[in-house]
Design an enzyme around this catalytic site. Structure first.
Site, short mmCIF file in Angstrom:
data_model
loop_
_atom_site.label_atom_id
_atom_site.label_comp_id
_atom_site.label_asym_id
_atom_site.label_seq_id
_atom_site.Cartn_x
_atom_site.Cartn_y
_atom_site.Cartn_z
N GLU A 64 13.50 -5.70 -55.45
CA GLU A 64 12.46 -6.72 -55.33
C GLU A 64 12.03 -7.25 -56.70
O GLU A 64 10.84 -7.39 -56.98
CB GLU A 64 11.27 -6.18 -54.53
CG GLU A 64 11.66 -5.75 -53.12
CD GLU A 64 10.50 -5.30 -52.25
OE1 GLU A 64 9.48 -4.84 -52.80
OE2 GLU A 64 10.63 -5.39 -51.02
N ASP A 124 11.77 -0.44 -43.85
CA ASP A 124 10.55 -0.53 -44.64
C ASP A 124 9.30 -0.18 -43.83
O ASP A 124 8.51 -1.07 -43.53
CB ASP A 124 10.43 -1.96 -45.21
CG ASP A 124 9.41 -2.04 -46.33
OD1 ASP A 124 8.84 -1.00 -46.70
OD2 ASP A 124 9.18 -3.15 -46.84
N GLU A 160 0.29 -0.62 -44.27
CA GLU A 160 0.79 -1.98 -44.44
C GLU A 160 1.29 -2.59 -43.13
O GLU A 160 0.94 -3.70 -42.78
CB GLU A 160 1.91 -1.99 -45.49
CG GLU A 160 2.56 -3.35 -45.64
CD GLU A 160 3.65 -3.38 -46.71
OE1 GLU A 160 3.94 -2.34 -47.33
OE2 GLU A 160 4.20 -4.48 -46.93
O1 GCW Z 1 6.97 -2.55 -48.06
C1 GCW Z 1 7.21 -3.17 -49.26
C2 GCW Z 1 5.92 -3.78 -49.68
C3 GCW Z 1 5.84 -4.04 -51.15
C4 GCW Z 1 6.17 -2.75 -51.89
C5 GCW Z 1 7.58 -2.34 -51.49
C6 GCW Z 1 8.00 -1.02 -52.14
C7 GCW Z 1 5.29 -1.92 -53.95
O2 GCW Z 1 5.73 -4.97 -48.94
O3 GCW Z 1 4.54 -4.49 -51.44
O4 GCW Z 1 6.04 -2.88 -53.27
O5 GCW Z 1 7.64 -2.15 -50.11
O6 GCW Z 1 7.96 -0.02 -51.45
O7 GCW Z 1 8.38 -1.00 -53.29
#
Ligand code: GCW
Length: 696
Positions: free
Chosen positions: A300, A379, A407
């Site tokens: 990312e 995720d 989240e």
């Molecule tokens: O789930 C995603 C989140 C990001 C997060 C990423 C991760 C810290 O939307 O905000 O970044 O995972 O785990 O690195």
């Protein structure tokens, strides 16, 4: 009720009264060391409030409770009789070398009217103290045989996704739903040592022993914590050390370039290695018990070894080498995937990515590398299979990462008690019923596994976690890392007893029943009214709160459901799909591959099926979607009604906060129900066989 020590803050699961049983008795604390001092201070504080006495090193009085260190530190005098009996019995039943209690472990017993906790290590004594706190009066009312308690996981860690600066998009805490950070505010330390100390105390009571203090997405200011602003980190370490908590730091892989002004961060470059070695030495000069680094690399947008044509073993080993002389570890995250994929490309499967990247590297990581693997392949969705990486790397230390911050599970506006989900992960046996469970792998053969890491849900909110009931997730995270086989309902009882002490509620049992009704099944309720059958990601993009069925469908993020007029789901089979099922050992690979054997709750994660496909439950996919969404939204509304019944049993402001949140949960669940049902009705044209109202 607010905390007497921290005005404006709720004391969470350690109000003073939780220590009344100890505070009203006579306690002897024997042994030395910083953490033994903490044990003494806890008992002394409680005694000052409730009229008991605490002594160190005097045997002239009779005692109700003896807290003593044993083998690691020869005591200046013998233990009082009953405590010595406990130790002698233990030694006679376990011959050497097993006759040590072991690091962080403790013995607890009650003999001849004296409650005894013995430990080899001060940390064990601290955890033993909180064991007595959990037992409450029961610790002192009847004789108890000797129990030995020791953690299943040596590493029990929380990662804070806290930013030092307020990030323009993510704010002070990335995916934080409990206000600001308890460590940082708008570019500087928050300057509230009492709050940090209290956090350490709460964590010690559920035996968390490590935290990282900044976001894994390391921005410019946060990168400086490693060098210019190391003092800020040391200040936090000083506050948490008395509670047995080590500090870790998220670092940027590009630091040699951004901080060290080197032309490269290539892990095989000599100057880069020297840079990390020097910087790390300075870290340990400042914080001698520093835990290590956490790294999100090539993920990312974070920098990583791919820039230099190196792989993740090269990257992780570079930092591990620097940390090794000091006993530090690097938590290297396996959350690596292509977040710029083309939605038209049906061959790229985000679920495959971590295994594709990391499984071939098994055996190449240094001994102090811990590969930190999210529990599912995508995720932190409300329902995912267990990540196949966990079974694919027997020669690597693995930590399993859970998301305590909600989240994707209601953002601490919805009640979603997560331990039942975590238990499913921890209990999963990748090689079938005769093989080890995920908890065994994370614990490691001789306790040296990577353990459990949770993304913290704490902020500067007066209730710590925004939703007061979300505290239970944090508490349970620590308890499951210590004892992964514990029943989630029993952990909830512990949390209820510690939090809603007799002076905090008139009717503990009625409150307990209501909380169980609202919380026990709340994760499954959440699952019912959100994305169906494991398909995931029907959330509003970016924010991840509330429904948006097609929100991610044509984005580069690799999170698709492929619904059309005929059916829905992702074909991840070897036969006709992305081949992801092949990443599991045969026991599960075959189950997931087979349309007949795949568990209902994961059907759409592994298969694309017609709406009329009949589930094991006997329902069709489309009818299941309708039924679960009506049921889930109704259960969310019912939770609000149940909570109304306990008005007057808890602190009014806490009751009001939860009331508001439950109303929002009911509203949001209704929105989920209608958007999902309408979406699939429009796609499929299939009516609800029970004729309920689905908006057209
Ligand atoms: O789930 C995603 C989140 C990001 C997060 C990423 C991760 C810290 O939307 O905000 O970044 O995972 O785990 O690195």
């Amino acid at each position: 009720m607010t905390s007497p020590d921290l005005p404006g803050t709720h004391p969470a699961w350690l109000p003073p009264e939780a220590l009344r049983p100890i505070g009203s008795r006579r306690t002897l604390v024997l042994g030395d060391g910083l953490l033994t001092g903490t044990v003494h201070d806890e008992a002394a504080r409680a005694c000052a409030r409730y009229g008991g006495h605490v002594h160190r090193r005097t045997r002239t009085q009779p005692y109700d409770l003896v807290l003593a260190l044993t083998t690691a530190e020869p005591l200046p005098e013998p233990l009082p009789g009953p405590a010595q009996t406990v130790l002698d019995e233990f030694r006679s039943t376990t011959g050497p070398p097993a006759n040590t209690i072991g690091g962080e472990g403790y013995l607890a017993a009650r003999r001849h009217g004296v409650t005894t906790v013995l430990a080899d290590d001060p940390a064990g004594l601290l955890y033993g103290l909180f064991h007595v706190v959990r037992l409450g009066e029961r610790a002192f009312t009847e004789e108890r045989p000797t129990e030995r308690h020791a953690p299943a996981m040596r590493r029990r860690m929380l990662d804070h996704w806290d930013n030092v600066d307020i990030h323009p998009v993510m704010g002070q805490v990335e995916r934080g739903y409990a206000g600001g950070s308890i460590f940082w505010r708008d570019g500087t330390p928050r300057g509230d040592p009492a709050r940090v100390r209290d956090y350490g105390r709460l964590l010690a009571a559920c035996a968390v022993n490590a935290i990282s203090v900044n976001n894994v997405n390391v921005h410019a200011t946060e990168a400086l914590l490693l060098t210019d602003r190391l003092g800020d980190v040391a200040a936090i370490a000083d506050l948490l050390r008395p509670y047995g908590i080590r500090i870790h730091l998220s670092v940027s892989f590009a630091s040699p370039v951004t901080l060290g002004r080197l032309p490269t961060a290539d892990p095989l470059d000599e100057d880069v290695r020297t840079w990390w070695a020097d910087v790390t030495e300075r870290v340990y000069d400042t914080i001698p018990d520093f835990g290590g680094y956490v790294v999100k690399a090539d993920s990312e947008g974070q920098p990583g070894p791919f820039t230099y044509g190196r792989d993740h073993a090269d990257g992780a080993n570079l930092l591990a080498e620097a940390l090794e002389p000091f006993g530090g570890v690097v938590h290297w995250r396996a959350f690596v995937y292509n977040h710029r994929q083309d939605w038209r490309d049906r061959s790229t499967d985000r679920a495959r990515a971590a295994h594709d990247h990391f499984a071939p590297l098994d055996g190449r990581f240094r001994d102090n590398v811990i590969l930190q693997v999210k529990h599912g392949p995508i995720d932190f969705q409300a329902r995912e299979p267990v990540s196949p990486v966990i079974a694919a790397m027997p020669a690597t230390h693995l930590a399993v990462e859970l998301q305590v911050t909600q989240e994707y599970t209601g953002q601490q506006r919805h009640v979603c008690y997560l331990p039942p989900m975590w238990r499913e992960v921890l209990d999963f046996r990748p090689w079938g019923p005769d093989g080890p469970a995920v908890a065994d792998i994370a614990g490691g053969a001789s306790g040296n596994g990577g353990g459990l890491v949770g993304v913290s849900n704490v902020g500067d909110d007066p209730y710590w976690t925004g939703h007061p009931l979300a505290q239970a997730n944090l508490y349970a995270f620590g308890r499951l890392a210590w004892a992964p086989w514990t029943d989630p309902a029993a952990i909830l009882d512990e949390w209820i007893d510690l939090t809603f002490t007799p002076s905090a509620t008139r009717e503990t049992e009625r409150l307990r029943r209501t909380l169980h009704t609202i919380m026990d099944d709340s994760w499954r309720t959440y699952e019912r009214y959100t994305a169906p059958l494991g398909v995931g990601f029907m959330v509003r993009p970016g924010r991840h709160y509330g429904p948006d069925v097609d929100g991610y469908e044509y984005t580069p993020w690799g999170t698709y459901h492929f619904a059309d007029r005929d059916g829905v789901g992702v074909d991840r089979t070897r036969a006709t799909g992305t081949g992801f099922t092949g990443q599991y050992p045969p026991a599960w690979s075959e189950v997931y591959e087979s349309l007949d054997r795949c568990p209902d709750e994961l059907l759409l994660f592994f298969h694309h099926v017609p709406y009329g496909h009949v589930l094991h439950s006997g329902s069709t996919v489309i009818q299941h979607i309708y039924d679960t969404h009506f049921a889930g939204a109704e259960q969310a509304a019912e939770a609000g009604r149940r909570w109304e019944e306990v008005a007057g049993l808890v602190d009014p402001s806490l009751h009001a906060r939860v009331t508001d949140l439950l109303a929002e949960q009911a509203r949001c669940a209704g929105e989920w129900r209608d958007q999902i049902n309408t979406y699939f009705f429009r796609k499929s044209g299939e009516p609800d066989t029970r004729g309920r109202r689905i908006p057209r």
